[in-house]
Write an enzyme that holds these catalytic residues in place. Structure first.
Site, PDB file in Angstrom:
ATOM      1  N   LEU A  22      58.199  78.681  82.357  1.00 27.67           N
ATOM      2  CA  LEU A  22      59.648  78.289  82.442  1.00 27.67           C
ATOM      3  C   LEU A  22      60.314  79.265  83.868  1.00 27.67           C
ATOM      4  CD1 LEU A  22      60.790  78.913  78.612  1.00 27.67           C
ATOM      5  CD2 LEU A  22      60.625  76.590  79.849  1.00 27.67           C
ATOM      6  N   GLU A  29      68.081  81.859  74.062  1.00 26.42           N
ATOM      7  CA  GLU A  29      67.681  80.354  73.809  1.00 26.42           C
ATOM      8  C   GLU A  29      66.295  80.445  73.080  1.00 26.42           C
ATOM      9  OE1 GLU A  29      66.209  76.635  74.104  1.00 26.42           O
ATOM     10  OE2 GLU A  29      65.203  78.446  75.281  1.00 26.42           O
TER      11      GLU A  29
END
Length: 213
Positions: A22, A29
């Protein structure tokens, strides 16, 4: 019949990764991801469906993802999910060579110790693409997308993108209409309080959304 929920964090240009990882670090999140994919009524459990690259992107100490049935798809039938000398995993984990056989397992709860409440597709891009093209009239299909929309910055360096699921041409001859739900609907479905509106963390702005068809 297995209804699938895609869960993904994606930029406005549908970027989801860079060099196998990522491109952002968003702890809140990730907490949302963990909670929504784990939250199931007593006596049942959720499943997380992923490709091999997604499995390998999870730090070894966190896999299999706890409190969830982990289903990994790899064309390599001899792929070793856990080291031979590993202790008994903290959560069930199964290897399948294709999506059809994985969905067949999930649709037959008698093959699992605990009934499946919800099934989440957690990546990567090729699995998102394959599941999105499952016809809604077939036995299994995606009927919901939990989208964390990364609003800013643009993260133009992303080298992995998911399909634009809002493109109705994705599903053969069947026209698919997606609708973004209200925040209240998202929260009711998730079963817990979800932060509303634009969030900011580590200089990244994002929003929790739910889309259904």
């Amino acid at each position: 019949m297995t209804k699938l929920t895609i869960i993904v964090a994606a930029t406005l240009n549908n970027g989801i990764g860079q060099h196998g990882h990522l491109p952002w670090r968003l702890s809140k999140e990730m907490q949302y991801f963990a909670r929504v994919t784990s939250n199931a009524p007593e006596g049942s459990v959720n499943a997380v469906l992923m490709g091999r690259n997604t499995w390998e992107s999870i730090p070894k100490k966190f896999r299999p993802l706890p409190k969830r049935v982990n289903v990994v798809i790899s064309s390599n039938k001899q792929y070793e999910l856990m080291p031979a000398n590993a202790t008994t995993p903290a959560a069930p984990v199964f290897l399948h060579s294709n999506l059809d056989s994985a969905l067949d397992r999930l649709s037959h709860s008698e093959r699992l110790e605990t009934p499946i409440h919800r099934a989440f597709v957690i990546g990567g891009a090729s699995l998102y693409r394959e599941t999105l093209t499952l016809s809604p009239s077939s036995g299994s299909s995606v009927d919901r997308v939990l989208l964390t929309r990364i609003l800013a910055p643009a993260f133009e360096q992303c080298d992995v993108h998911m399909p634009n699921f809002l493109d109705s041409k994705l599903v053969g001859g069947e026209r698919v209409a997606w609708r973004r739900t209200s925040h209240a609907e998202l929260q009711d479905w998730a079963g817990f309080e979800v932060p509303e509106g634009v969030q900011e963390e580590n200089g990244v702005q994002y929003e929790f959304q739910m889309w259904i068809r």
